[in-house]
Scaffold this motif. Structure first.
Motif, PDB file in Angstrom:
ATOM      1  N   LYS A  82      43.696 -12.506 -30.270  1.00 18.17           N
ATOM      2  CA  LYS A  82      43.885 -11.397 -31.213  1.00 18.17           C
ATOM      3  C   LYS A  82      45.051 -11.620 -32.164  1.00 18.17           C
ATOM      4  O   LYS A  82      45.309 -10.796 -33.024  1.00 18.17           O
ATOM      5  CB  LYS A  82      44.111 -10.095 -30.434  1.00 18.17           C
ATOM      6  CG  LYS A  82      42.865  -9.561 -29.759  1.00 18.17           C
ATOM      7  CD  LYS A  82      41.814  -9.158 -30.777  1.00 18.17           C
ATOM      8  CE  LYS A  82      40.643  -8.457 -30.127  1.00 18.17           C
ATOM      9  NZ  LYS A  82      39.616  -8.075 -31.131  1.00 18.17           N
ATOM     10  N   GLY A  83      45.776 -12.698 -31.982  1.00 21.20           N
ATOM     11  CA  GLY A  83      46.911 -12.971 -32.855  1.00 21.20           C
ATOM     12  C   GLY A  83      46.963 -14.446 -33.176  1.00 21.20           C
ATOM     13  O   GLY A  83      45.941 -15.081 -33.383  1.00 21.20           O
ATOM     14  N   LEU A  84      48.150 -15.022 -33.193  1.00 18.98           N
ATOM     15  CA  LEU A  84      48.304 -16.435 -33.458  1.00 18.98           C
ATOM     16  C   LEU A  84      47.668 -17.273 -32.351  1.00 18.98           C
ATOM     17  O   LEU A  84      47.872 -17.014 -31.164  1.00 18.98           O
ATOM     18  CB  LEU A  84      49.786 -16.798 -33.547  1.00 18.98           C
ATOM     19  CG  LEU A  84      50.548 -16.359 -34.800  1.00 18.98           C
ATOM     20  CD1 LEU A  84      52.045 -16.545 -34.585  1.00 18.98           C
ATOM     21  CD2 LEU A  84      50.090 -17.135 -36.003  1.00 18.98           C
ATOM     22  N   VAL A  85      46.908 -18.277 -32.738  1.00 21.95           N
ATOM     23  CA  VAL A  85      46.329 -19.176 -31.759  1.00 21.95           C
ATOM     24  C   VAL A  85      47.422 -19.834 -30.925  1.00 21.95           C
ATOM     25  O   VAL A  85      47.318 -19.929 -29.703  1.00 21.95           O
ATOM     26  CB  VAL A  85      45.462 -20.248 -32.460  1.00 21.95           C
ATOM     27  CG1 VAL A  85      45.023 -21.327 -31.471  1.00 21.95           C
ATOM     28  CG2 VAL A  85      44.245 -19.605 -33.108  1.00 21.95           C
ATOM     29  N   PHE A  86      48.496 -20.273 -31.578  1.00 17.65           N
ATOM     30  CA  PHE A  86      49.563 -20.969 -30.863  1.00 17.65           C
ATOM     31  C   PHE A  86      50.170 -20.112 -29.757  1.00 17.65           C
ATOM     32  O   PHE A  86      50.595 -20.625 -28.727  1.00 17.65           O
ATOM     33  CB  PHE A  86      50.665 -21.399 -31.835  1.00 17.65           C
ATOM     34  CG  PHE A  86      50.310 -22.599 -32.664  1.00 17.65           C
ATOM     35  CD1 PHE A  86      49.900 -23.780 -32.055  1.00 17.65           C
ATOM     36  CD2 PHE A  86      50.378 -22.552 -34.041  1.00 17.65           C
ATOM     37  CE1 PHE A  86      49.578 -24.892 -32.808  1.00 17.65           C
ATOM     38  CE2 PHE A  86      50.061 -23.662 -34.798  1.00 17.65           C
ATOM     39  CZ  PHE A  86      49.657 -24.845 -34.189  1.00 17.65           C
ATOM     40  N   ASP A  87      50.238 -18.799 -29.966  1.00 12.40           N
ATOM     41  CA  ASP A  87      50.845 -17.921 -28.977  1.00 12.40           C
ATOM     42  C   ASP A  87      50.010 -17.814 -27.708  1.00 12.40           C
ATOM     43  O   ASP A  87      50.510 -17.396 -26.662  1.00 12.40           O
ATOM     44  CB  ASP A  87      51.057 -16.520 -29.562  1.00 12.40           C
ATOM     45  CG  ASP A  87      52.171 -16.485 -30.591  1.00 12.40           C
ATOM     46  OD1 ASP A  87      52.947 -17.454 -30.641  1.00 12.40           O
ATOM     47  OD2 ASP A  87      52.250 -15.497 -31.352  1.00 12.40           O
ATOM     48  N   SER A  88      48.735 -18.152 -27.809  1.00 18.12           N
ATOM     49  CA  SER A  88      47.828 -18.000 -26.677  1.00 18.12           C
ATOM     50  C   SER A  88      47.636 -19.276 -25.876  1.00 18.12           C
ATOM     51  O   SER A  88      46.922 -19.276 -24.879  1.00 18.12           O
ATOM     52  CB  SER A  88      46.457 -17.518 -27.177  1.00 18.12           C
ATOM     53  OG  SER A  88      46.567 -16.293 -27.865  1.00 18.12           O
ATOM     54  N   LEU A  89      48.255 -20.371 -26.296  1.00 18.25           N
ATOM     55  CA  LEU A  89      48.053 -21.649 -25.614  1.00 18.25           C
ATOM     56  C   LEU A  89      48.711 -21.655 -24.244  1.00 18.25           C
ATOM     57  O   LEU A  89      49.839 -21.201 -24.075  1.00 18.25           O
ATOM     58  CB  LEU A  89      48.631 -22.789 -26.452  1.00 18.25           C
ATOM     59  CG  LEU A  89      48.027 -22.990 -27.839  1.00 18.25           C
ATOM     60  CD1 LEU A  89      48.697 -24.171 -28.531  1.00 18.25           C
ATOM     61  CD2 LEU A  89      46.520 -23.207 -27.759  1.00 18.25           C
ATOM     62  N   ASP A  90      47.997 -22.197 -23.271  1.00 19.97           N
ATOM     63  CA  ASP A  90      48.492 -22.265 -21.901  1.00 19.97           C
ATOM     64  C   ASP A  90      49.277 -23.563 -21.700  1.00 19.97           C
ATOM     65  O   ASP A  90      48.872 -24.461 -20.969  1.00 19.97           O
ATOM     66  CB  ASP A  90      47.331 -22.190 -20.919  1.00 19.97           C
ATOM     67  CG  ASP A  90      47.803 -22.134 -19.479  1.00 19.97           C
ATOM     68  OD1 ASP A  90      48.975 -21.764 -19.248  1.00 19.97           O
ATOM     69  OD2 ASP A  90      47.013 -22.474 -18.575  1.00 19.97           O
ATOM     70  N   VAL A  91      50.399 -23.670 -22.415  1.00 21.90           N
ATOM     71  CA  VAL A  91      51.280 -24.839 -22.299  1.00 21.90           C
ATOM     72  C   VAL A  91      52.715 -24.329 -22.230  1.00 21.90           C
ATOM     73  O   VAL A  91      52.989 -23.162 -22.507  1.00 21.90           O
ATOM     74  CB  VAL A  91      51.122 -25.805 -23.505  1.00 21.90           C
ATOM     75  CG1 VAL A  91      49.735 -26.422 -23.523  1.00 21.90           C
ATOM     76  CG2 VAL A  91      51.409 -25.085 -24.826  1.00 21.90           C
ATOM     77  N   SER A  92      53.629 -25.219 -21.861  1.00 27.08           N
ATOM     78  CA  SER A  92      55.031 -24.817 -21.774  1.00 27.08           C
ATOM     79  C   SER A  92      55.580 -24.505 -23.160  1.00 27.08           C
ATOM     80  O   SER A  92      55.018 -24.928 -24.177  1.00 27.08           O
ATOM     81  CB  SER A  92      55.865 -25.924 -21.129  1.00 27.08           C
ATOM     82  OG  SER A  92      55.988 -27.026 -22.015  1.00 27.08           O
ATOM     83  N   LYS A  93      56.696 -23.813 -23.186  1.00 25.44           N
ATOM     84  CA  LYS A  93      57.311 -23.439 -24.458  1.00 25.44           C
ATOM     85  C   LYS A  93      57.680 -24.670 -25.272  1.00 25.44           C
ATOM     86  O   LYS A  93      57.438 -24.737 -26.479  1.00 25.44           O
ATOM     87  CB  LYS A  93      58.549 -22.585 -24.209  1.00 25.44           C
ATOM     88  CG  LYS A  93      59.247 -22.126 -25.491  1.00 25.44           C
ATOM     89  CD  LYS A  93      60.466 -21.284 -25.179  1.00 25.44           C
ATOM     90  CE  LYS A  93      61.186 -20.858 -26.458  1.00 25.44           C
ATOM     91  NZ  LYS A  93      62.402 -20.061 -26.154  1.00 25.44           N
TER      92      LYS A  93
END
Length: 228
Positions: A82-93
């Motif tokens: 629902k927002g930025l694709v990058f914010d939803s990635l299941d990876v470390s910061k």
């Protein structure tokens, strides 16, 4: 064409996939990832054709990859973004930050023109350039496409790739600073994250034949991302 040496972060575009290599990934493993992922993506493109059946596309991609002596460490569940694709990635910061840096470099650095063209033409050719750049898909036209964002790491000679497969569809409205506000944008963006490992011993036996298949295809193209 040169790529990053062992110990240095690097990135490349292969078909519709942005690959980011964390520090410590060997040059050989970087090549193995690029060749395996490109061959799998091209197999999926060929079988799906102009169809927008993204589930079929990814299943073919994954099956081909597994046949090349990769194995699945984790199958992610599909979620709607629902927002930025990058914010939803299941990876470390830290991994996410490097991936974002690679994407920004791909956008802004003139040296990356060929890589961006490849990324656009393979899968995102119907998407407005501004939408590609921000990975927001805020409307203003009718866009649809699919692509992958992948982070590659290596520890004790074991190679791991965390790849996030994104499929999106946006039926436009006017650009809005608030994503999907007031229902003005009819959109659906889905993301599925998978983690793959490489069986080095059996892969070593087919490494040359995979490279040959790509060369013989006449369409193989891998472009490094400059400016990281």
């Amino acid at each position: 064409m040169s790529y990053s040496v062992i110990g240095s972060p690097g990135a490349a575009v292969c078909v519709s996939i942005l690959l980011v290599f964390l520090p410590g990934v060997s040059s050989q493993h970087q090549e193995d990832v690029r060749n395996s992922f490109e061959l799998s993506a091209r197999a999926a493109d060929k079988q799906v054709g102009s169809s927008d059946d993204y589930a079929k596309w990814f299943n073919i991609f994954k099956t081909t990859l597994l046949n090349l002596h990769w194995f699945s460490q984790q199958d992610g569940f599909e979620q709607e973004v629902k927002g930025l694709v990058f914010d939803s990635l299941d990876v470390s910061k830290s991994d996410r930050e490097l991936l974002i840096r690679a994407f920004n470099s791909l956008q802004k650095n003139e040296e990356n023109r060929d890589a961006l063209k490849l990324f656009n033409e393979c899968v995102l050719d119907k998407v407005n350039q501004d939408a590609i750049g921000s990975l927001l898909f805020l409307g203003g036209g009718s866009y649809h496409g699919k692509f992958q964002l992948a982070v590659c790491s290596e520890r004790n000679d074991a190679l791991v790739v965390s790849t996030s497969y994104v499929h999106f569809r946006v039926h436009g409205a006017q650009y809005s600073g608030v994503l999907y506000s007031d229902g003005k944008v009819d959109t659906k963006t889905t993301l599925s994250t998978h983690v793959f490992g490489l069986n080095d011993e059996p892969y070593r036996k087919v490494r040359d034949s995979i490279k040959k298949k790509l060369v013989d295809s006449g369409v193989s193209e891998q472009t490094p991302v400059a400016g990281l």
